[in-house]
Design an enzyme around this catalytic site. Structure first.
Site: not given
Ligand SMILES: *[C@@H]1O[C@H](CO)[C@@H](O)[C@H](O)[C@H]1NC(C)=O
Ligand SMILES: *[C@@H]1O[C@H](CO)[C@@H](O)[C@H](O)[C@H]1NC(C)=O
Ligand SMILES: *[C@@H]1O[C@H](CO)[C@@H](O)[C@H](O)[C@H]1NC(C)=O
Ligand SMILES: *[C@@H]1O[C@H](CO)[C@@H](O)[C@H](O)[C@H]1NC(C)=O
Ligand SMILES: *[C@@H]1O[C@H](CO)[C@@H](O)[C@H](O)[C@H]1NC(C)=O
Length: 674
Positions: A361-362, A380, A358-359, A476, A364-366
């Site tokens: 990012g820099g 995550k 579903v996502g 963050d 890692g992945e979700v």
């Protein structure tokens, strides 16, 4: 000669005649016995010596498996083989030779004996079968023996294997043969294993001319071809009175030698049939049944089959181990339920399949996943290399899980693998806020929704800073870390960079982490503090209100840095124009203006001039008016992108929406933290 003498001689002769007549009658009466049958020896009155005995149940045991023993059993009445009578006889008996281990070696064997005497006590055991003496002759007078010999004796020129033979006066057989029977069905000879322990039928037929010896397994009718058929004149061998019986012996090699049933007759016609169904059962050695014979071919086949199976199983085991391998340390035990097994997460996310992602990012992945009991989770995956500090980090993650606030995404636990850390939190069905703010395909949130989310996050952050036992710095804060639950409430999530410290303690030597555009300028000098979170929150306020990211290099220079641009607009008295155009007309100008100003206040370059989160909550709730400040107040609008200062190498455009971590060692402050 006088008359008296003659008279007495005649008298004596008469007497003698009478005596002989009587003797003849007695002898004749004994001759009436010409046949017998024993279906088991329960009632039998046999002459027995040696270690032979009749077992309860009717088995005649000639020898048990004791070394160097012999045993004999004879039918007590002799048979008349005198010159006036026929020499013929017929017998049928069932025997069993049971070695201690079936299929193993046994010894020495059984003999059917026709002997002038029942006393064979001077015979020898072992290869002499309890029949012959060691000088190679019969121990008494001439006799006939039919041997079932299970040991090869070289000096007797015997056959290699267990054999049967006809012996007269000597253990050296006149004729011998390997045991077999002729199957009339198969039209061929089938060999018999004497040491199988199975009952074996033996037929000895002698008609005065030929002696026929026939063997058969217990379940086979008498074969119509004998195994041995030999012309024999036994008139020299047989004396007037001959006894019939059995002898058996053991040596170093042993067997239990049994006779199960026996029928004997002087004539073929009168031979009674054995009732095989009435014969006693032979006890077999218990432990070993049938030895599995493995030829090299069998072994080869088995090995060929087993090796791939073992390899496949081993491979599967190794693969599963590797697939689900985790890093676990002793100290993690105390975190019990917060530690998830990699396997359960792997299963929950369909093996981290693309469909569940579903996502990205820099860091890692979700993935979206479902645990048993349809508990929806987000996983995550963060890559981490540093083992150092992991203990504390995990401790904090777990503590995080115990934080209770309606505007936090509940963190459920974690899992560790080599080079990988997985954070498990509750799944937020409506995704993250940035998707609504920056992606046109999603409906733009209304001002009411936006201010509500802003208040949610302010409340959550305030709780982290002052509402818990230890200070939690999120480090963050940004729209993409603000999750929306099913009721569209804002929930602060992603604690992958969160940091704990005791109230009042200084932080030192902290890595500067965050996302460019949200990172306070002092991060690289004095490091993380509550004020750096406030700075990021300020950037978040502007971002939500203006509907754009803090840094957008594609825009004209004056607009690239959101803080700077909003500040400039405020200076030129057109503050409201910076608001998101997608808001339309449905907004409260005073509120938008207040939020924009608060954003500038929070992003003040001087940390000490920023409000606390507690104050921010009050300002947002209109419990407190904003402090007096103007575009000329020092620090306001002085946007200094951290990236420009810290590392010119970082490509801002590429990283502007992802978290970065700059590990800067601080030496300015020495403290008690990490
Ligand atoms: C079976 O064995 C007997 C005696 O050993 C022999 O005479 C005969 O030829 C054999 N029969 C077959 C078919 O091998
Ligand atoms: C012995 O076997 C042979 C051949 O089968 C047969 O002709 C003969 O009659 C048999 N003799 C006895 C006594 O059974
Ligand atoms: C057997 O041998 C005896 C004497 O050795 C002889 O008198 C007799 O005729 C023989 N019987 C047969 C059947 O050959
Ligand atoms: C940043 O966001 C843009 C647009 O949302 C996306 O295309 C890009 O892949 C993101 N960059 C990273 C590093 O995730
Ligand atoms: C997302 O939020 C909306 C409200 O904007 C709500 O109606 C919807 O049910 C939510 N979606 C999910 C998947 O819960």
């Amino acid at each position: 000669m006088n008359k008296k003498l003659l008279k007495s001689i005649i008298f004596a002769s008469l007497h003698l005649f009478l005596i002989f007549s009587c003797l003849y009658l007695i002898c004749h009466s004994s001759q009436q016995e010409t046949r017998f049958v024993y279906n088991g020896f329960d009632q039998a009155d046999l002459f027995i010596d040696g270690i032979a005995k009749i077992l309860p149940g009717g088995l005649l045991l000639l020898t048990n498996s004791t070394e160097l023993q012999m045993g004999h059993a004879f039918f007590k009445q002799p048979f008349d083989f005198g010159p006036s009578s026929s020499l013929s006889f017929y017998t049928h008996f069932v025997c069993a030779l049971v070695p201690p281990k079936l299929g193993g070696v046994g010894g020495h064997g059984i003999a059917f004996v026709v002997s002038p005497s029942m006393d064979l006590s001077h015979a020898y055991a072992t290869q002499y079968l309890g029949v012959f003496s060691n000088n190679g002759t019969s121990s008494t007078s001439p006799l006939l023996a039919i041997e079932l010999d299970t040991v090869k004796t070289v000096e007797f020129n015997e056959l290699e294997k267990p054999h049967v033979g006809i012996d007269v006066n000597s253990p050296i057989s006149l004729e011998s043969s390997l045991p077999s029977y002729f199957s009339s069905v198969l039209r061929k000879n089938i060999s018999i294993d004497l040491l199988s322990g199975e009952p074996i039928q033996v037929f000895v037929d002698y008609d005065g001319l030929f002696l026929n010896l026939t063997l058969a397994p217990i379940d086979i009718q008498k074969p119509n071809q004998p195994l041995i058929s030999r012309a024999m004149n036994l008139s020299e061998v047989f004396q007037e009175k001959m006894y019939v019986g059995f002898s058996a012996s053991t040596g170093n090699m042993l067997s239990n030698h049994y006779i199960l049933g026996w029928s004997f007759s002087r004539s073929r016609e009168l031979l009674q049939t054995l009732d095989l169904s009435k014969l006693p059962q032979v006890p077999l050695p218990r432990e070993v049944k049938k030895k599995l014979y493995l030829s090299p071919l069998h072994i080869g086949l088995v090995v060929l089959l087993v090796i791939p199976v073992v390899m496949v199983l081993g491979g599967m085991y190794w693969y599963r181990r590797k697939k689900y391998a985790e890093v676990k340390e002793w100290w993690e035990k105390e975190y019990g339920p917060h530690r998830f097994s990699y396997k359960s997460l792997y299963k929950a996310t369909n093996g981290f399949s693309k469909d569940c992602r579903v996502g990205k990012g820099g860091f890692g992945e979700v993935y979206r996943g479902t645990l048993p009991l349809s508990r929806h989770i987000a996983v995550k995956r963060l890559s981490h290399d540093a083992e150092q500090g992991m203990k504390q980090f995990v401790a904090e993650v777990v503590t995080m899980g115990s934080l209770q606030h309606r505007n936090l995404v509940p963190l459920l636990g974690y899992c560790r693998r080599k080079g990988e850390l997985l954070l498990v939190s509750e799944f937020m069905p409506n995704g993250s806020l940035d998707q609504y703010l920056f992606q046109n395909q999603n409906p733009s949130p209304s001002w009411l929704q936006r201010i509500s989310i802003i208040k949610d996050i302010a409340s959550a952050l305030s709780y982290l800073h002052i509402g818990t036992k230890r200070v939690v710095l999120h480090r963050d804060i940004k729209a993409s870390n603000v999750m929306l639950d099913s009721e569209f409430n804002g929930r602060l999530g992603d604690f992958g960079m969160a940091k704990f410290h005791d109230h009042g303690a200084n932080l030192s030597a902290t890595a500067a982490v965050g996302t460019i555009g949200y990172m306070a300028p002092e991060l690289i000098t004095t490091g993380t503090s509550m004020k750096t979170d406030v700075y990021a929150f300020g950037a978040f306020l502007l971002e939500v209100t203006c509907g754009r990211r803090p840094v957008e290099p594609e825009l004209p220079v004056e607009k690239q840095y959101l803080v700077k641009w909003v500040f400039e607009c405020w200076k030129h008295a057109c503050l409201l124009e910076t608001r998101d155009s997608r808001l339309g007309g449905e907004f409260v100008s005073a509120e938008v203006e207040m939020v924009l100003k608060l954003g500038l206040l929070c992003t003040n370059a001087m940390p000490e001039s920023r409000p606390s989160m507690e104050q921010v909550v009050q300002y947002l709730n209109r419990d407190l008016p904003l402090p007096d400040f103007s575009p000329s107040t020092p620090g306001i609008g002085a946007f200094m992108p951290v990236s420009a200062v810290a590392s010119s190498a970082i490509e801002v455009s590429r990283l502007r929406n992802s978290s970065v971590s700059m590990f800067v060692t601080h030496t300015i402050l020495d403290g008690h933290g990490r």
